[in-house]
Design an enzyme around this catalytic site. Structure first.
Site, PDB file in Angstrom:
ATOM      1  CE  LYS A 121      -1.657   2.418   3.176  1.00 15.75           C
ATOM      2  NZ  LYS A 121      -1.874   2.963   4.387  1.00 15.75           N
ATOM      3  CG  ASP A 139      -7.037   4.251   3.257  1.00 17.47           C
ATOM      4  OD1 ASP A 139      -8.055   4.084   2.508  1.00 17.47           O
ATOM      5  OD2 ASP A 139      -6.902   5.599   3.574  1.00 17.47           O
TER       6      ASP A 139
END
Ligand code: SF4
Length: 212
Positions: A121, A139
């Site tokens: 991420k 997220d």
């Protein structure tokens, strides 16, 4: 799967709601970007922005951060969640950038992912922020709102990324990522989504609004 017309309508409404989709982290170069993004894991951007001015004053570049005393660094970033682990990762990340990348932040997913504290991420956020390649970082907000909108159905983060990406052209991923975050922070909140106030309620299969 959403129809093409419905997807275009979603993008149009997001564009109207949030005309300036960009990161809410404050940074002005690669060093500040990577440090801010590492600190922002499981922490709000607001909190990160409160801490980074003093952090960047004390450690303005990879060299200075790589030489930091861990106790001193921990003192500065103490308000941030998991500050001990993050302090360790920041120093190791800066050391690797100096030793393996001649002091410059790598500009590939492979290079970024080799650094301490940088997972899929975080690498995606950096690649997307710097416009190096289209990416769709997932997220907690992106995960939750994508699933509530039924843009994705998986309970696995990487699968959610895959399912949403498949439905939109790569040039739209960056803004969609920011829009989902903005919407998750302001309206589609974790505990109590504000469906009555949500401008997407007629498009959303999870809406509890009486008007949808
Ligand atoms: S209608 Fe409710 S669940 Fe759907 S996106 Fe809006 S706030 Fe979230």
């Amino acid at each position: 799967m959403w129809s093409e017309t419905k997807k275009q309508e979603l993008l149009r409404r997001f564009g109207k709601l949030y005309p300036d989709p960009k990161s809410e982290l404050t940074f002005s170069n690669d060093f500040e970007l990577v440090v801010s993004v590492i600190l922002s894991a499981q922490c709000t951007d607001k909190k990160v922005n409160e801490v980074t001015p003093s952090l960047f004053r004390a450690y303005p570049n990879f060299k200075r951060l790589s030489e930091a005393e861990i106790a001193e660094l921990e003192k500065i970033i103490r308000p941030i969640n998991y500050y001990r682990t993050k302090a360790r990762n920041l120093i190791r990340m800066a050391q690797s950038v100096r030793e393996e990348f001649r002091g410059k932040l790598p500009q590939t997913r492979e290079g970024l992912s080799s650094l301490h504290g940088i997972g899929r991420k975080t690498a995606s956020v950096i690649l997307s922020e710097k416009n190096i390649e289209p990416a769709f970082p997932v997220d907690t907000h992106v995960f939750r709102v994508s699933r509530r909108l039924k843009l994705a159905r998986s309970k696995v983060r990487d699968k959610v990324e895959e399912q949403v990406k498949k439905q939109f052209e790569p040039p739209r991923w960056r803004e969609l990522h920011h829009w989902l975050i903005f919407h998750g922070r302001r309206i589609c909140k974790a505990q109590r989504p504000l469906c009555e106030e949500c401008a997407l309620s007629d498009l959303c299969a999870s809406s509890t609004s009486k008007n949808s």
